[in-house]
Design a protein around this motif. Structure first.
Motif, PDB file in Angstrom:
ATOM      1  N   THR A   1      20.357 -82.455 -14.097  1.00 39.43           N
ATOM      2  CA  THR A   1      21.786 -82.564 -14.344  1.00 39.43           C
ATOM      3  C   THR A   1      22.531 -82.167 -13.072  1.00 39.43           C
ATOM      4  OG1 THR A   1      21.847 -80.318 -15.171  1.00 39.43           O
ATOM      5  CG2 THR A   1      21.593 -82.041 -16.791  1.00 39.43           C
ATOM      6  N   PRO A   2      23.712 -82.707 -12.859  1.00 37.19           N
ATOM      7  CA  PRO A   2      24.452 -82.334 -11.651  1.00 37.19           C
ATOM      8  C   PRO A   2      24.915 -80.900 -11.738  1.00 37.19           C
ATOM      9  CG  PRO A   2      25.805 -83.705 -13.058  1.00 37.19           C
ATOM     10  CD  PRO A   2      24.433 -83.665 -13.666  1.00 37.19           C
ATOM     11  N   ARG A   3      24.966 -80.233 -10.613  1.00 35.07           N
ATOM     12  CA  ARG A   3      25.407 -78.835 -10.586  1.00 35.07           C
ATOM     13  C   ARG A   3      26.920 -78.783 -10.470  1.00 35.07           C
ATOM     14  NH1 ARG A   3      21.037 -75.560  -7.038  1.00 35.07           N
ATOM     15  NH2 ARG A   3      19.216 -76.424  -8.076  1.00 35.07           N
ATOM     16  N   SER A   4      27.500 -77.861 -11.211  1.00 34.00           N
ATOM     17  CA  SER A   4      28.955 -77.717 -11.124  1.00 34.00           C
ATOM     18  C   SER A   4      29.299 -76.939  -9.860  1.00 34.00           C
ATOM     19  CB  SER A   4      29.488 -76.987 -12.358  1.00 34.00           C
ATOM     20  OG  SER A   4      28.852 -75.739 -12.483  1.00 34.00           O
TER      21      SER A   4
ATOM     22  N   LYS B   1      40.969 -71.258 -23.577  1.00 38.85           N
ATOM     23  CA  LYS B   1      39.514 -71.146 -23.704  1.00 38.85           C
ATOM     24  C   LYS B   1      38.889 -72.480 -24.103  1.00 38.85           C
ATOM     25  CE  LYS B   1      38.816 -66.307 -24.805  1.00 38.85           C
ATOM     26  NZ  LYS B   1      38.254 -65.379 -25.785  1.00 38.85           N
ATOM     27  N   ARG B   2      39.517 -73.133 -25.054  1.00 41.88           N
ATOM     28  CA  ARG B   2      38.981 -74.414 -25.525  1.00 41.88           C
ATOM     29  C   ARG B   2      39.026 -75.463 -24.420  1.00 41.88           C
ATOM     30  NH1 ARG B   2      41.053 -77.951 -30.576  1.00 41.88           N
ATOM     31  NH2 ARG B   2      39.331 -79.420 -30.550  1.00 41.88           N
ATOM     32  N   ARG B   3      40.114 -75.471 -23.649  1.00 40.83           N
ATOM     33  CA  ARG B   3      40.252 -76.416 -22.546  1.00 40.83           C
ATOM     34  C   ARG B   3      39.189 -76.147 -21.470  1.00 40.83           C
ATOM     35  NH1 ARG B   3      45.466 -76.871 -22.358  1.00 40.83           N
ATOM     36  NH2 ARG B   3      45.799 -74.799 -21.507  1.00 40.83           N
ATOM     37  N   GLU B   4      38.955 -74.868 -21.167  1.00 46.15           N
ATOM     38  CA  GLU B   4      37.928 -74.510 -20.180  1.00 46.15           C
ATOM     39  C   GLU B   4      36.532 -74.899 -20.667  1.00 46.15           C
ATOM     40  OE1 GLU B   4      38.453 -70.365 -19.492  1.00 46.15           O
ATOM     41  OE2 GLU B   4      40.180 -70.652 -18.158  1.00 46.15           O
ATOM     42  N   GLU B   5      36.272 -74.679 -21.955  1.00 49.17           N
ATOM     43  CA  GLU B   5      34.963 -75.047 -22.522  1.00 49.17           C
ATOM     44  C   GLU B   5      34.760 -76.557 -22.471  1.00 49.17           C
ATOM     45  OE1 GLU B   5      31.265 -74.736 -23.974  1.00 49.17           O
ATOM     46  OE2 GLU B   5      32.544 -73.054 -23.405  1.00 49.17           O
ATOM     47  N   LYS B   6      35.804 -77.310 -22.794  1.00 51.29           N
ATOM     48  CA  LYS B   6      35.712 -78.765 -22.744  1.00 51.29           C
ATOM     49  C   LYS B   6      35.465 -79.236 -21.315  1.00 51.29           C
ATOM     50  CE  LYS B   6      38.360 -82.834 -24.108  1.00 51.29           C
ATOM     51  NZ  LYS B   6      39.635 -83.312 -24.640  1.00 51.29           N
ATOM     52  N   LEU B   7      36.138 -78.651 -20.347  1.00 47.02           N
ATOM     53  CA  LEU B   7      35.942 -79.009 -18.941  1.00 47.02           C
ATOM     54  C   LEU B   7      34.531 -78.640 -18.477  1.00 47.02           C
ATOM     55  CD1 LEU B   7      37.274 -80.127 -16.403  1.00 47.02           C
ATOM     56  CD2 LEU B   7      38.021 -77.810 -15.865  1.00 47.02           C
ATOM     57  N   ARG B   8      34.018 -77.491 -18.921  1.00 47.06           N
ATOM     58  CA  ARG B   8      32.656 -77.059 -18.543  1.00 47.06           C
ATOM     59  C   ARG B   8      31.614 -78.027 -19.105  1.00 47.06           C
ATOM     60  NH1 ARG B   8      32.428 -72.251 -20.918  1.00 47.06           N
ATOM     61  NH2 ARG B   8      33.749 -71.361 -19.313  1.00 47.06           N
ATOM     62  N   ARG B   9      31.778 -78.452 -20.366  1.00 46.11           N
ATOM     63  CA  ARG B   9      30.847 -79.415 -20.960  1.00 46.11           C
ATOM     64  C   ARG B   9      30.886 -80.743 -20.209  1.00 46.11           C
ATOM     65  NH1 ARG B   9      32.691 -77.819 -26.244  1.00 46.11           N
ATOM     66  NH2 ARG B   9      33.989 -79.671 -26.171  1.00 46.11           N
ATOM     67  N   LYS B  10      32.078 -81.173 -19.836  1.00 45.24           N
ATOM     68  CA  LYS B  10      32.229 -82.446 -19.141  1.00 45.24           C
ATOM     69  C   LYS B  10      31.577 -82.410 -17.760  1.00 45.24           C
ATOM     70  CE  LYS B  10      35.636 -85.999 -18.337  1.00 45.24           C
ATOM     71  NZ  LYS B  10      37.035 -86.382 -18.451  1.00 45.24           N
ATOM     72  N   THR B  11      31.652 -81.305 -17.059  1.00 47.39           N
ATOM     73  CA  THR B  11      31.049 -81.214 -15.723  1.00 47.39           C
ATOM     74  C   THR B  11      29.533 -81.107 -15.793  1.00 47.39           C
ATOM     75  OG1 THR B  11      31.347 -78.822 -15.663  1.00 47.39           O
ATOM     76  CG2 THR B  11      33.075 -80.182 -14.650  1.00 47.39           C
ATOM     77  N   ASN B  12      28.982 -80.627 -16.903  1.00 44.90           N
ATOM     78  CA  ASN B  12      27.531 -80.495 -17.036  1.00 44.90           C
ATOM     79  C   ASN B  12      26.859 -81.756 -17.567  1.00 44.90           C
ATOM     80  OD1 ASN B  12      27.450 -77.936 -16.022  1.00 44.90           O
ATOM     81  ND2 ASN B  12      27.625 -76.955 -18.018  1.00 44.90           N
ATOM     82  N   GLN B  13      27.629 -82.769 -17.938  1.00 37.75           N
ATOM     83  CA  GLN B  13      27.035 -84.007 -18.429  1.00 37.75           C
ATOM     84  C   GLN B  13      26.475 -84.808 -17.263  1.00 37.75           C
ATOM     85  OE1 GLN B  13      30.131 -86.035 -20.481  1.00 37.75           O
ATOM     86  NE2 GLN B  13      29.736 -85.012 -22.430  1.00 37.75           N
ATOM     87  N   ARG B  14      25.408 -85.543 -17.555  1.00 39.94           N
ATOM     88  CA  ARG B  14      24.824 -86.413 -16.537  1.00 39.94           C
ATOM     89  C   ARG B  14      25.641 -87.695 -16.417  1.00 39.94           C
ATOM     90  NH1 ARG B  14      18.813 -86.707 -18.736  1.00 39.94           N
ATOM     91  NH2 ARG B  14      18.645 -84.536 -19.236  1.00 39.94           N
ATOM     92  N   PRO B  15      25.869 -88.128 -15.202  1.00 39.41           N
ATOM     93  CA  PRO B  15      26.520 -89.432 -15.062  1.00 39.41           C
ATOM     94  C   PRO B  15      25.535 -90.541 -15.421  1.00 39.41           C
ATOM     95  CG  PRO B  15      25.975 -88.541 -12.915  1.00 39.41           C
ATOM     96  CD  PRO B  15      25.643 -87.479 -13.923  1.00 39.41           C
ATOM     97  N   PRO B  16      26.004 -91.671 -15.897  1.00 36.03           N
ATOM     98  CA  PRO B  16      25.075 -92.761 -16.242  1.00 36.03           C
ATOM     99  C   PRO B  16      24.358 -93.272 -14.993  1.00 36.03           C
ATOM    100  CG  PRO B  16      27.368 -93.457 -16.493  1.00 36.03           C
ATOM    101  CD  PRO B  16      27.384 -92.002 -16.175  1.00 36.03           C
ATOM    102  N   LEU B  17      23.137 -93.735 -15.205  1.00 30.79           N
ATOM    103  CA  LEU B  17      22.350 -94.257 -14.096  1.00 30.79           C
ATOM    104  C   LEU B  17      22.927 -95.570 -13.592  1.00 30.79           C
ATOM    105  CD1 LEU B  17      18.635 -93.815 -15.180  1.00 30.79           C
ATOM    106  CD2 LEU B  17      19.784 -92.677 -13.331  1.00 30.79           C
ATOM    107  N   THR B  18      22.941 -95.716 -12.290  1.00 33.15           N
ATOM    108  CA  THR B  18      23.266 -97.019 -11.724  1.00 33.15           C
ATOM    109  C   THR B  18      21.987 -97.844 -11.719  1.00 33.15           C
ATOM    110  OG1 THR B  18      22.788 -96.336  -9.469  1.00 33.15           O
ATOM    111  CG2 THR B  18      25.052 -96.008 -10.256  1.00 33.15           C
TER     112      THR B  18
END
Length: 92
Positions: free
Chosen positions: A88-91, A4-21
């Motif tokens: 934000t990017p969509r997962s 569960k913790r690993r899935e939550e960490k992966l979900r948070r990481k995919t919902n983060q915005r990538p830095p602007l170029t």
């Protein structure tokens, strides 16, 4: 690390915005400059008016910088609004 913790960490990481170029950031610059101009121009005019009325306090460089920084930080959400509201990017 549990599943569960690993899935939550992966979900948070995919919902983060990538830095602007730099190329993406150039789209926001005209709006940021305009908003900064709209906020700081009345402050400048007010300080010039107050200094001309006899308040020599506003002739001090450090007071002017302090006023500009205070107003900028007070209106930072307005000035940087387009950057805060970018999607934000969509997962997948």
């Amino acid at each position: 690390m549990g599943k569960k913790r690993r899935e939550e960490k992966l979900r948070r990481k995919t919902n983060q915005r990538p830095p602007l170029t730099l190329k993406e950031a150039f789209k926001f610059f005209p709006g940021l400059f305009l908003r900064t101009f709209l906020v700081l121009t009345p402050v400048t005019l007010a300080m010039v008016l107050l200094a001309s009325l006899g308040l020599t306090f506003f002739n001090n460089f450090f007071v002017q910088i302090a006023v500009y920084l205070g107003v900028y930080f007070a209106f930072q959400r307005f000035i940087m609004g387009p950057l805060y509201r970018r999607p934000t990017p969509r997962s997948k």
